[in-house]
Design a protein around this motif. Structure first.
Motif, PDB file in Angstrom:
ATOM      1  N   PHE A 164      -6.554  -5.070  83.509  1.00  0.00           N
ATOM      2  CA  PHE A 164      -7.732  -5.713  82.914  1.00  0.00           C
ATOM      3  C   PHE A 164      -8.153  -5.062  81.595  1.00  0.00           C
ATOM      4  CE2 PHE A 164      -7.660  -7.161  87.243  1.00  0.00           C
ATOM      5  CZ  PHE A 164      -7.743  -8.527  87.015  1.00  0.00           C
ATOM      6  N   ALA A 165      -7.834  -3.789  81.403  1.00  0.00           N
ATOM      7  CA  ALA A 165      -8.083  -3.153  80.102  1.00  0.00           C
ATOM      8  C   ALA A 165      -7.172  -3.795  79.047  1.00  0.00           C
ATOM      9  CB  ALA A 165      -7.846  -1.655  80.195  1.00  0.00           C
ATOM     10  N   LEU A 166      -5.907  -4.043  79.421  1.00  0.00           N
ATOM     11  CA  LEU A 166      -4.973  -4.696  78.492  1.00  0.00           C
ATOM     12  C   LEU A 166      -5.443  -6.105  78.155  1.00  0.00           C
ATOM     13  CD1 LEU A 166      -1.488  -3.676  79.992  1.00  0.00           C
ATOM     14  CD2 LEU A 166      -2.471  -2.889  77.815  1.00  0.00           C
ATOM     15  N   LEU A 167      -5.938  -6.809  79.185  1.00  0.00           N
ATOM     16  CA  LEU A 167      -6.410  -8.186  78.995  1.00  0.00           C
ATOM     17  C   LEU A 167      -7.556  -8.242  77.985  1.00  0.00           C
ATOM     18  CD1 LEU A 167      -5.269 -10.703  80.413  1.00  0.00           C
ATOM     19  CD2 LEU A 167      -7.139 -10.561  82.045  1.00  0.00           C
ATOM     20  N   ARG A 168      -8.325  -7.145  77.912  1.00  0.00           N
ATOM     21  CA  ARG A 168      -9.430  -7.109  76.943  1.00  0.00           C
ATOM     22  C   ARG A 168      -8.987  -6.623  75.572  1.00  0.00           C
ATOM     23  NH1 ARG A 168     -15.218  -5.853  79.549  1.00  0.00           N
ATOM     24  NH2 ARG A 168     -14.940  -7.062  81.442  1.00  0.00           N
ATOM     25  N   GLY A 169      -7.694  -6.352  75.424  1.00  0.00           N
ATOM     26  CA  GLY A 169      -7.190  -5.927  74.122  1.00  0.00           C
ATOM     27  C   GLY A 169      -7.380  -4.453  73.842  1.00  0.00           C
ATOM     28  N   ALA A 170      -7.564  -3.663  74.874  1.00  0.00           N
ATOM     29  CA  ALA A 170      -7.714  -2.216  74.680  1.00  0.00           C
ATOM     30  C   ALA A 170      -6.349  -1.554  74.506  1.00  0.00           C
ATOM     31  CB  ALA A 170      -8.435  -1.613  75.883  1.00  0.00           C
ATOM     32  N   ARG A 171      -6.383  -0.366  73.889  1.00  0.00           N
ATOM     33  CA  ARG A 171      -5.188   0.489  73.859  1.00  0.00           C
ATOM     34  C   ARG A 171      -5.259   1.360  75.111  1.00  0.00           C
ATOM     35  NH1 ARG A 171      -4.045   4.988  69.216  1.00  0.00           N
ATOM     36  NH2 ARG A 171      -6.188   5.535  69.756  1.00  0.00           N
ATOM     37  N   VAL A 172      -4.217   1.281  75.944  1.00  0.00           N
ATOM     38  CA  VAL A 172      -4.314   1.904  77.265  1.00  0.00           C
ATOM     39  C   VAL A 172      -3.320   3.057  77.415  1.00  0.00           C
ATOM     40  CG1 VAL A 172      -4.211   1.504  79.757  1.00  0.00           C
ATOM     41  CG2 VAL A 172      -5.029  -0.311  78.247  1.00  0.00           C
ATOM     42  N   ILE A 175      -2.078 -12.990  84.030  1.00  0.00           N
ATOM     43  CA  ILE A 175      -1.695 -11.790  84.785  1.00  0.00           C
ATOM     44  C   ILE A 175      -0.738 -12.205  85.902  1.00  0.00           C
ATOM     45  CG2 ILE A 175      -3.744 -10.430  84.273  1.00  0.00           C
ATOM     46  CD1 ILE A 175      -4.956 -11.170  86.861  1.00  0.00           C
ATOM     47  N   ASP A 176       0.237 -11.359  86.153  1.00  0.00           N
ATOM     48  CA  ASP A 176       1.237 -11.683  87.167  1.00  0.00           C
ATOM     49  C   ASP A 176       1.588 -10.421  87.934  1.00  0.00           C
ATOM     50  OD1 ASP A 176       3.255 -12.570  88.744  1.00  0.00           O
ATOM     51  OD2 ASP A 176       4.742 -12.702  87.136  1.00  0.00           O
ATOM     52  N   PRO A 177       0.860 -10.147  88.986  1.00  0.00           N
ATOM     53  CA  PRO A 177       1.071  -8.892  89.702  1.00  0.00           C
ATOM     54  C   PRO A 177       2.142  -8.976  90.803  1.00  0.00           C
ATOM     55  CG  PRO A 177      -0.831  -9.988  90.596  1.00  0.00           C
ATOM     56  CD  PRO A 177      -0.241 -10.919  89.579  1.00  0.00           C
ATOM     57  N   LEU A 178       2.905 -10.083  90.864  1.00  0.00           N
ATOM     58  CA  LEU A 178       3.851 -10.210  91.981  1.00  0.00           C
ATOM     59  C   LEU A 178       4.906  -9.096  91.967  1.00  0.00           C
ATOM     60  CD1 LEU A 178       4.331 -14.068  92.344  1.00  0.00           C
ATOM     61  CD2 LEU A 178       3.059 -12.512  93.828  1.00  0.00           C
ATOM     62  N   GLU A 214       6.924   5.718  85.808  1.00  0.00           N
ATOM     63  CA  GLU A 214       8.033   4.803  85.490  1.00  0.00           C
ATOM     64  C   GLU A 214       7.669   3.375  85.889  1.00  0.00           C
ATOM     65  OE1 GLU A 214      11.371   6.543  87.528  1.00  0.00           O
ATOM     66  OE2 GLU A 214      11.185   8.354  86.274  1.00  0.00           O
ATOM     67  N   ALA A 215       7.082   3.234  87.088  1.00  0.00           N
ATOM     68  CA  ALA A 215       6.690   1.898  87.557  1.00  0.00           C
ATOM     69  C   ALA A 215       5.653   1.298  86.612  1.00  0.00           C
ATOM     70  CB  ALA A 215       6.135   1.973  88.973  1.00  0.00           C
ATOM     71  N   CYS A 216       4.708   2.121  86.172  1.00  0.00           N
ATOM     72  CA  CYS A 216       3.659   1.650  85.263  1.00  0.00           C
ATOM     73  C   CYS A 216       4.264   1.162  83.942  1.00  0.00           C
ATOM     74  CB  CYS A 216       2.656   2.777  85.038  1.00  0.00           C
ATOM     75  SG  CYS A 216       1.325   2.330  83.941  1.00  0.00           S
ATOM     76  N   SER A 217       5.206   1.929  83.394  1.00  0.00           N
ATOM     77  CA  SER A 217       5.841   1.541  82.119  1.00  0.00           C
ATOM     78  C   SER A 217       6.648   0.257  82.277  1.00  0.00           C
ATOM     79  CB  SER A 217       6.795   2.625  81.624  1.00  0.00           C
ATOM     80  OG  SER A 217       6.114   3.820  81.454  1.00  0.00           O
ATOM     81  N   ARG A 218       7.292   0.122  83.440  1.00  0.00           N
ATOM     82  CA  ARG A 218       8.102  -1.070  83.692  1.00  0.00           C
ATOM     83  C   ARG A 218       7.192  -2.314  83.791  1.00  0.00           C
ATOM     84  NH1 ARG A 218       9.291  -2.422  88.699  1.00  0.00           N
ATOM     85  NH2 ARG A 218       9.049  -0.290  89.471  1.00  0.00           N
ATOM     86  N   LEU A 219       6.078  -2.163  84.515  1.00  0.00           N
ATOM     87  CA  LEU A 219       5.183  -3.302  84.726  1.00  0.00           C
ATOM     88  C   LEU A 219       4.376  -3.628  83.473  1.00  0.00           C
ATOM     89  CD1 LEU A 219       3.897  -2.305  88.283  1.00  0.00           C
ATOM     90  CD2 LEU A 219       5.335  -4.277  87.756  1.00  0.00           C
ATOM     91  N   TYR A 220       3.981  -2.573  82.740  1.00  0.00           N
ATOM     92  CA  TYR A 220       3.110  -2.759  81.570  1.00  0.00           C
ATOM     93  C   TYR A 220       3.673  -1.979  80.380  1.00  0.00           C
ATOM     94  CZ  TYR A 220       0.147  -4.595  85.206  1.00  0.00           C
ATOM     95  OH  TYR A 220      -0.315  -5.336  86.257  1.00  0.00           O
ATOM     96  N   PRO A 221       4.683  -2.555  79.703  1.00  0.00           N
ATOM     97  CA  PRO A 221       5.353  -1.823  78.613  1.00  0.00           C
ATOM     98  C   PRO A 221       4.408  -1.421  77.478  1.00  0.00           C
ATOM     99  CG  PRO A 221       6.567  -3.836  79.206  1.00  0.00           C
ATOM    100  CD  PRO A 221       5.272  -3.887  79.943  1.00  0.00           C
ATOM    101  N   ALA A 222       3.274  -2.110  77.331  1.00  0.00           N
ATOM    102  CA  ALA A 222       2.354  -1.776  76.233  1.00  0.00           C
ATOM    103  C   ALA A 222       1.596  -0.475  76.480  1.00  0.00           C
ATOM    104  CB  ALA A 222       1.348  -2.910  76.045  1.00  0.00           C
ATOM    105  N   VAL A 223       1.655   0.033  77.704  1.00  0.00           N
ATOM    106  CA  VAL A 223       0.886   1.232  78.054  1.00  0.00           C
ATOM    107  C   VAL A 223       1.590   2.496  77.563  1.00  0.00           C
ATOM    108  CG1 VAL A 223       0.226   2.649  80.050  1.00  0.00           C
ATOM    109  CG2 VAL A 223      -0.258   0.198  80.038  1.00  0.00           C
TER     110      VAL A 223
END
Ligand SMILES: [Zn+2]
Ligand SMILES: [Zn+2]
Length: 339
Positions: A179-187, A302-305, A198-207
């Motif tokens: 939800f931070a990404l959805l608001r356009g924040a730098r996370v 958002i697609d958390p599947l 690793e899981a976080c980077s895979r799911l959210y490459p912008a982080v």
């Protein structure tokens, strides 16, 4: 009717639960299709969940189908697929009267304070059901976890281009990231466990994930040119982390404790004052979060599947849940299917 009961810490077993009653005024009878496992369930199994009574049927992250509705129900109809908002609030306490049902002083959370969804059917207040015409039961079972993160980001009123540091890359931390990404924040994300990063980077490459082998504050200082974070979300539930997380908050920033810990948090007051930090707790989520998240999922925002890493049946829960509670199992989200 098939159910799984936690009779005491460490004892999960099949259970023949009574059929639920016919739904009364404002109630609905539902069939459970998916159950997400949560930190609360793992803690309850290990006897580490405070204020928890046994025996208890766990399960509060549910994807369900409406089987029957009682009198006066208009928000849902038979056959609807829904997510459940598991926070059964009283409607009359100070918090409820202020529209803050998430911190009702008489709160009964389904699967925590009252029997939950690790069973085939149950009756719930219809107002706690949130419909989707298009989402799968898998997706609907993930809405509650996401809602916890959405509420934490709401508490901090995160804005576009702000720097948000999330501490703890478990499901709640990931939901806050989402939800931070959805608001356009730098996370940025802090965690000591490499597989979770690793899981976080895979799911959210912008982080940006900070290197746990190096000083977090030095990395954050360097990336932000000394400004530090506008918002820090602590999703660890760890007292030492919670006390130390003030260090990452920049001047005029916000710190949100979404992870819950037993005991006293201590921190450096001059640091708190000098930076005029706003400290916030975040508990559960609001009713409005559920339709908002369902709508965002329906629109593909958002697609958390991909969070679902482990699956089992209802009957396999007593065997699998204990194994999956261990960090080495590498679970992001485990889901039991009843259909
Ligand atoms: Zn949960
Ligand atoms: Zn209340």
């Amino acid at each position: 009717m098939n159910a799984i009961i936690l009779s005491e810490p460490g004892k999960l077993a099949p259970h023949d639960a009574p059929e639920p009653a016919t739904p009364g005024v404002g109630e609905a009878l539902i069939r459970v299709h998916r159950i997400g496992f949560c930190g609360t369930d793992y803690h309850a199994f290990h006897g580490r969940q405070p204020f928890f009574d046994y025996p208890r049927i766990l399960g509060h992250e549910l994807g369900v189908e409406v089987l029957a509705v009682g009198e006066g129900v208009s928000n849902i109809a038979v056959g609807d697929k829904c997510s459940i908002e598991p926070y059964l609030n009283c409607g009359s306490c100070h918090a409820c009267r202020k529209g803050r049902a998430n911190c009702c002083s008489n709160m009964k959370v389904l699967g925590v304070h009252v029997d939950g969804g690790m069973r085939e059917r149950l009756v719930v207040p219809a107002a706690k059901l949130h419909v989707s015409k298009t989402l799968s039961y898998d997706a609907l079972a993930l809405v509650e976890t996401l809602a916890i993160g959405a509420h934490a980001i709401d508490r901090a009123a995160v804005e576009k281009d702000e720097t948000v540091v999330v501490i703890g890359a478990g499901p709640i931390g990931l939901a806050a990231v989402q939800f931070a990404l959805l608001r356009g924040a730098r996370v940025m994300v802090i965690d000591r466990a490499a597989p979770r990063l690793e899981a976080c980077s895979r799911l959210y490459p912008a982080v940006i994930t900070l290197d746990p082998e190096k000083s977090f504050i030095e990395q954050l200082t360097s990336i932000t040119c000394g400004d530090l974070a506008d918002t820090v979300i602590d999703a660890t539930g760890n007292l030492a982390s919670m006390g130390g997380s003030l260090e990452y908050v920049g001047h005029t920033g916000r710190l949100v404790y979404v992870g819950l810990a037993q005991g006293e948090v201590t921190f450096n007051d001059p640091l708190f004052h000098r930076r005029e930090i706003t400290l916030l707790a975040s508990r559960n989520a609001l009713s409005k979060d559920f339709p908002e998240i369902i709508s965002a999922m329906e629109q593909g925002k958002i697609d958390p599947l991909a969070w679902i890493t482990h699956r089992c049946t209802l009957a396999e829960i007593p065997e699998k849940l204990p194994l999956w509670s261990e960090p080495k199992a590498g679970v992001i989200k485990a889901v039991a299917s009843l259909s």
